[in-house]
Design a protein around this motif. Sequence first.
Motif, mmCIF file in Angstrom:
data_model
loop_
_atom_site.group_PDB
_atom_site.id
_atom_site.type_symbol
_atom_site.label_atom_id
_atom_site.label_comp_id
_atom_site.label_asym_id
_atom_site.label_seq_id
_atom_site.Cartn_x
_atom_site.Cartn_y
_atom_site.Cartn_z
ATOM 1 N N GLU A 4 74.984 37.243 98.878
ATOM 2 C CA GLU A 4 75.251 38.427 99.682
ATOM 3 C C GLU A 4 74.216 38.557 100.801
ATOM 4 O O GLU A 4 74.562 38.822 101.954
ATOM 5 N N PHE A 5 72.953 38.345 100.466
ATOM 6 C CA PHE A 5 71.870 38.460 101.437
ATOM 7 C C PHE A 5 72.089 37.529 102.637
ATOM 8 O O PHE A 5 72.047 37.958 103.789
ATOM 9 N N HIS A 6 72.333 36.244 102.375
ATOM 10 C CA HIS A 6 72.457 35.281 103.471
ATOM 11 C C HIS A 6 73.752 35.482 104.263
ATOM 12 O O HIS A 6 73.760 35.303 105.490
ATOM 13 N N LEU A 7 74.828 35.858 103.602
ATOM 14 C CA LEU A 7 76.074 36.121 104.341
ATOM 15 C C LEU A 7 75.925 37.331 105.254
ATOM 16 O O LEU A 7 76.391 37.312 106.401
ATOM 17 N N ILE A 8 75.260 38.373 104.758
ATOM 18 C CA ILE A 8 75.016 39.544 105.612
ATOM 19 C C ILE A 8 74.141 39.152 106.796
ATOM 20 O O ILE A 8 74.401 39.543 107.941
ATOM 21 N N CYS A 9 73.095 38.362 106.542
ATOM 22 C CA CYS A 9 72.218 37.916 107.635
ATOM 23 C C CYS A 9 72.973 37.062 108.653
ATOM 24 O O CYS A 9 72.731 37.167 109.856
ATOM 25 N N ALA A 10 73.896 36.232 108.185
ATOM 26 C CA ALA A 10 74.680 35.390 109.100
ATOM 27 C C ALA A 10 75.557 36.248 110.009
ATOM 28 O O ALA A 10 75.589 36.050 111.231
ATOM 29 N N VAL A 11 76.255 37.210 109.431
ATOM 30 C CA VAL A 11 77.107 38.092 110.240
ATOM 31 C C VAL A 11 76.242 38.942 111.161
ATOM 32 O O VAL A 11 76.574 39.125 112.341
ATOM 33 N N ARG A 12 75.116 39.421 110.668
ATOM 34 C CA ARG A 12 74.202 40.213 111.502
ATOM 35 C C ARG A 12 73.722 39.398 112.700
ATOM 36 O O ARG A 12 73.598 39.918 113.812
ATOM 37 N N ASN A 13 73.461 38.108 112.486
ATOM 38 C CA ASN A 13 73.022 37.251 113.582
ATOM 39 C C ASN A 13 74.109 37.164 114.657
ATOM 40 O O ASN A 13 73.808 37.227 115.854
ATOM 41 N N LEU A 14 75.355 37.015 114.237
ATOM 42 C CA LEU A 14 76.456 36.951 115.209
ATOM 43 C C LEU A 14 76.575 38.264 115.979
ATOM 44 O O LEU A 14 76.808 38.258 117.193
ATOM 45 N N ALA A 90 76.670 26.015 103.304
ATOM 46 C CA ALA A 90 76.213 26.113 101.913
ATOM 47 C C ALA A 90 77.235 26.818 101.027
ATOM 48 O O ALA A 90 77.299 26.580 99.825
ATOM 49 N N HIS A 91 78.073 27.663 101.638
ATOM 50 C CA HIS A 91 79.133 28.353 100.902
ATOM 51 C C HIS A 91 80.459 27.589 100.968
ATOM 52 O O HIS A 91 81.509 28.122 100.652
ATOM 53 N N LYS A 92 80.386 26.335 101.417
ATOM 54 C CA LYS A 92 81.550 25.453 101.541
ATOM 55 C C LYS A 92 82.628 26.032 102.462
ATOM 56 O O LYS A 92 83.817 25.850 102.252
ATOM 57 N N GLY A 93 82.152 26.701 103.509
ATOM 58 C CA GLY A 93 83.057 27.274 104.490
ATOM 59 C C GLY A 93 82.931 26.559 105.813
ATOM 60 O O GLY A 93 82.302 25.493 105.910
ATOM 61 N N LYS A 94 83.522 27.148 106.839
ATOM 62 C CA LYS A 94 83.384 26.588 108.184
ATOM 63 C C LYS A 94 83.326 27.732 109.183
ATOM 64 O O LYS A 94 83.766 28.840 108.903
ATOM 65 N N ILE A 95 82.761 27.431 110.349
ATOM 66 C CA ILE A 95 82.678 28.408 111.432
ATOM 67 C C ILE A 95 83.170 27.742 112.706
ATOM 68 O O ILE A 95 82.874 26.568 112.952
ATOM 69 N N THR A 96 83.940 28.483 113.476
ATOM 70 C CA THR A 96 84.443 27.970 114.753
ATOM 71 C C THR A 96 84.059 28.939 115.866
ATOM 72 O O THR A 96 83.752 30.106 115.615
ATOM 73 N N VAL A 97 84.094 28.424 117.087
ATOM 74 C CA VAL A 97 83.854 29.270 118.257
ATOM 75 C C VAL A 97 84.986 29.041 119.247
ATOM 76 O O VAL A 97 85.444 27.921 119.449
ATOM 77 N N ASP A 98 85.451 30.138 119.826
ATOM 78 C CA ASP A 98 86.438 30.086 120.904
ATOM 79 C C ASP A 98 85.831 30.886 122.048
ATOM 80 O O ASP A 98 85.461 32.050 121.859
ATOM 81 N N SER A 99 85.677 30.259 123.205
ATOM 82 C CA SER A 99 84.976 30.915 124.297
ATOM 83 C C SER A 99 85.555 30.525 125.649
ATOM 84 O O SER A 99 84.978 29.713 126.376
ATOM 85 N N PRO A 100 86.687 31.117 126.007
ATOM 86 C CA PRO A 100 87.219 30.840 127.351
ATOM 87 C C PRO A 100 86.239 31.366 128.408
ATOM 88 O O PRO A 100 85.639 32.431 128.205
ATOM 89 N N PRO A 101 86.044 30.646 129.508
ATOM 90 C CA PRO A 101 85.084 31.063 130.537
ATOM 91 C C PRO A 101 85.301 32.512 130.983
ATOM 92 O O PRO A 101 86.415 32.926 131.286
ATOM 93 N N GLY A 102 84.214 33.287 130.934
ATOM 94 C CA GLY A 102 84.260 34.669 131.383
ATOM 95 C C GLY A 102 84.941 35.637 130.439
ATOM 96 O O GLY A 102 85.088 36.813 130.758
ATOM 97 N N LYS A 103 85.348 35.183 129.266
ATOM 98 C CA LYS A 103 86.091 36.054 128.347
ATOM 99 C C LYS A 103 85.363 36.266 127.022
ATOM 100 O O LYS A 103 85.972 36.627 126.036
ATOM 101 N N GLY A 104 84.060 36.030 126.983
ATOM 102 C CA GLY A 104 83.298 36.274 125.765
ATOM 103 C C GLY A 104 83.429 35.154 124.755
ATOM 104 O O GLY A 104 83.985 34.093 125.034
ATOM 105 N N CYS A 105 82.890 35.413 123.572
ATOM 106 C CA CYS A 105 82.917 34.441 122.473
ATOM 107 C C CYS A 105 83.578 35.068 121.259
ATOM 108 O O CYS A 105 83.371 36.245 120.976
ATOM 109 N N THR A 106 84.320 34.252 120.556
ATOM 110 C CA THR A 106 84.880 34.664 119.271
ATOM 111 C C THR A 106 84.415 33.659 118.239
ATOM 112 O O THR A 106 84.767 32.477 118.307
ATOM 113 N N PHE A 107 83.589 34.118 117.300
ATOM 114 C CA PHE A 107 83.147 33.289 116.191
ATOM 115 C C PHE A 107 83.987 33.658 114.978
ATOM 116 O O PHE A 107 84.130 34.848 114.660
#
Length: 117
Positions: A4-14, A90-107
């Motif tokens: 829980e601690f590391h997942l919260i920290c990961a989302v907080r970082n984003l 470490a949680h056997k998951g994956k993360i992706t990023v979608d970032s069209p120019p000038g339209k922000g980032c979606t993680f």
Amino acid sequence: YASEFHLICAVRNLVDNAIKYGKPTPSIFIECFTEKKALIIVVKDDGPGIPKEKQKFIFDKYYQVIDKDSGKKRKGYGLGLNYVYNVIKAHKGKITVDSPPGKGCTFTIYLRRWKKK
């Protein structure tokens, strides 16, 4: 079956990055839902985005995208997204990023749902 601690920290970082790189009064969208056998967490900002050619490096340790307006790095050490990546891995998951120019980032974080024993 998760840290829980590391997942919260990961989302907080984003979210911290969305604030740091967003507009002066940033608009941040956070969504969490389940789909099939996955828990999905989405963090979207309204910043300038990340150029396509640099996106493949953003999870590398110490990597920072140069601010195209000032030509300088933003404050930080380039460790945040690497930490997020490693927590999700470490949680056997994956993360992706979608970032069209000038339209922000979606993680988007995908985590496998564990069955209770």
